[in-house]
Design a protein around this motif. Structure first.
Motif, mmCIF file in Angstrom:
data_model
loop_
_atom_site.group_PDB
_atom_site.id
_atom_site.type_symbol
_atom_site.label_atom_id
_atom_site.label_comp_id
_atom_site.label_asym_id
_atom_site.label_seq_id
_atom_site.Cartn_x
_atom_site.Cartn_y
_atom_site.Cartn_z
ATOM 1 N N PHE A 46 0.821 -1.207 0.000
ATOM 2 C CA PHE A 46 0.000 0.000 0.000
ATOM 3 C C PHE A 46 0.859 1.263 0.000
ATOM 4 C CE2 PHE A 46 -2.875 -3.230 1.614
ATOM 5 C CZ PHE A 46 -4.091 -2.913 1.025
ATOM 6 N N CYS A 47 2.088 1.153 -0.509
ATOM 7 C CA CYS A 47 2.946 2.336 -0.652
ATOM 8 C C CYS A 47 2.512 3.058 -1.920
ATOM 9 C CB CYS A 47 4.412 1.917 -0.720
ATOM 10 S SG CYS A 47 5.553 3.311 -0.792
ATOM 11 N N LEU A 48 1.566 3.972 -1.768
ATOM 12 C CA LEU A 48 0.890 4.620 -2.890
ATOM 13 C C LEU A 48 0.900 6.129 -2.679
ATOM 14 C CD1 LEU A 48 -2.120 2.128 -3.003
ATOM 15 C CD2 LEU A 48 -0.122 2.130 -4.505
ATOM 16 N N PRO A 49 0.591 6.917 -3.713
ATOM 17 C CA PRO A 49 0.694 8.378 -3.610
ATOM 18 C C PRO A 49 -0.467 9.031 -2.867
ATOM 19 C CG PRO A 49 -0.071 7.792 -5.788
ATOM 20 C CD PRO A 49 0.254 6.491 -5.097
ATOM 21 N N TYR A 50 -0.694 8.545 -1.639
ATOM 22 C CA TYR A 50 -1.729 9.115 -0.780
ATOM 23 C C TYR A 50 -1.128 9.292 0.608
ATOM 24 C CZ TYR A 50 -4.430 6.960 -4.552
ATOM 25 O OH TYR A 50 -4.891 6.560 -5.781
ATOM 26 N N ALA A 51 -1.783 10.086 1.425
ATOM 27 C CA ALA A 51 -1.319 10.237 2.806
ATOM 28 C C ALA A 51 -1.404 8.883 3.510
ATOM 29 C CB ALA A 51 -2.185 11.263 3.530
ATOM 30 N N SER A 52 -0.446 8.609 4.379
ATOM 31 C CA SER A 52 -0.465 7.343 5.093
ATOM 32 C C SER A 52 -0.009 7.528 6.534
ATOM 33 C CB SER A 52 0.431 6.305 4.403
ATOM 34 O OG SER A 52 1.779 6.710 4.416
ATOM 35 N N ILE A 53 -0.537 6.679 7.377
ATOM 36 C CA ILE A 53 -0.114 6.621 8.774
ATOM 37 C C ILE A 53 0.257 5.173 9.061
ATOM 38 C CG2 ILE A 53 -0.808 6.845 11.183
ATOM 39 C CD1 ILE A 53 -2.544 9.157 10.437
ATOM 40 N N ILE A 54 1.538 4.943 9.316
ATOM 41 C CA ILE A 54 2.048 3.598 9.554
ATOM 42 C C ILE A 54 2.531 3.517 11.005
ATOM 43 C CG2 ILE A 54 3.730 1.855 8.853
ATOM 44 C CD1 ILE A 54 3.910 3.303 6.138
#
Length: 246
Positions: A46-54
């Protein structure tokens, strides 16, 4: 849907336990538990060009998708609440004092949820909506602590009716099925994360959970298989279709 309103929430991909907490663990149990309980590689899939919280630490240390209060969390009865103390087979492997648990909650659990809530706040203010995609994976077979023992699909889509209408969920299901994946809704796992501030209160905060069967992309040793890049590309295309549909 504005691409900037999408938030990828990835809570269970890490294999890291903070050094100061290692004394709590019986190392003999860790290797198998890491393999079975970690949503390994979801941060890459899910490493995609959207904001992410990991979440940068293992769920074996702190599970940020459990309820903070054990009295509200069903899995706490199995030693797998917000702070795990037992393996998937119910064997105790970790001792945590009440003081240590409270420190974990304040330092790690609360800060993670504050980040998620802040990003949702910002998206609502800027774009008038926030769309959370809760990113997970699961074992090809049920584990002893899991309630759903039915046959497992390739993909599970979880949702809450207040925060995702059935039309959206069925569209997402159709997208995966068009790629040849078998799909179940709310099975073997249910729901999707929403900050408590907005849960059941604001329909502009939408959320769906995408759970991937690990047999699609890794072997029993936890190694990526040849299908990894195809699955990642399919996920990227499906989320793009989802964004353009709404």
């Amino acid at each position: 849907m504005n691409k900037n309103c999408i938030i990828l929430h990835i809570p269970h991909s890490s294999l890291v336990v903070p050094e100061e907490a290692l004394h709590q663990y019986d190392a003999d149990f860790l290797q198998e538990e890491f393999l079975l309980m970690t949503d390994r590689y979801t941060d890459e899939l899910f490493c995609l060009p959207y904001a992410s919280i990991i979440f940068p630490y293992s769920r074996l240390f702190c599970d940020v998708e459990r309820f903070r209060d054990d009295s509200q969390e069903e899995m706490s009865q199995k030693g797998m609440g917000v702070v795990y103390t037992k393996t998937h087979e119910g064997i105790e492997y970790r001792k945590v004092t009440s003081e240590e648990k409270e420190k974990i909650l304040i330092t790690y659990y609360d800060s993670h949820h504050q980040k998620l809530e802040k990003l949702v706040d910002e998206n609502l203010k800027e774009y008038g909506e926030a769309f959370i995609i809760d990113c997970h994976s699961f074992n090809p077979y049920p584990l002893p602590h899991e309630n759903d023992k039915t046959q497992r699909p390739d993909v599970c889509i979880g949702f809450d009716e207040f925060h995702a209408d059935k039309e959206l969920v069925l569209f997402l299901k159709d997208c995966f099925e068009s790629k040849g994946y078998s799909v179940k809704i709310d099975s073997p796992f249910q729901g999707s994360i929403v900050p408590l501030k907005y849960y059941g209160r604001n329909k502009k905060v939408r959320s769906v959970m995408i759970e991937l069967n690990r047999k699609l992309y890794m072997n029993k040793l936890g190694e990526r298989t040849g299908n990894f890049q195809k699955l990642k590309a399919d996920i990227s295309e499906i989320i793009l279709r989802l964004r353009r549909s709404k």
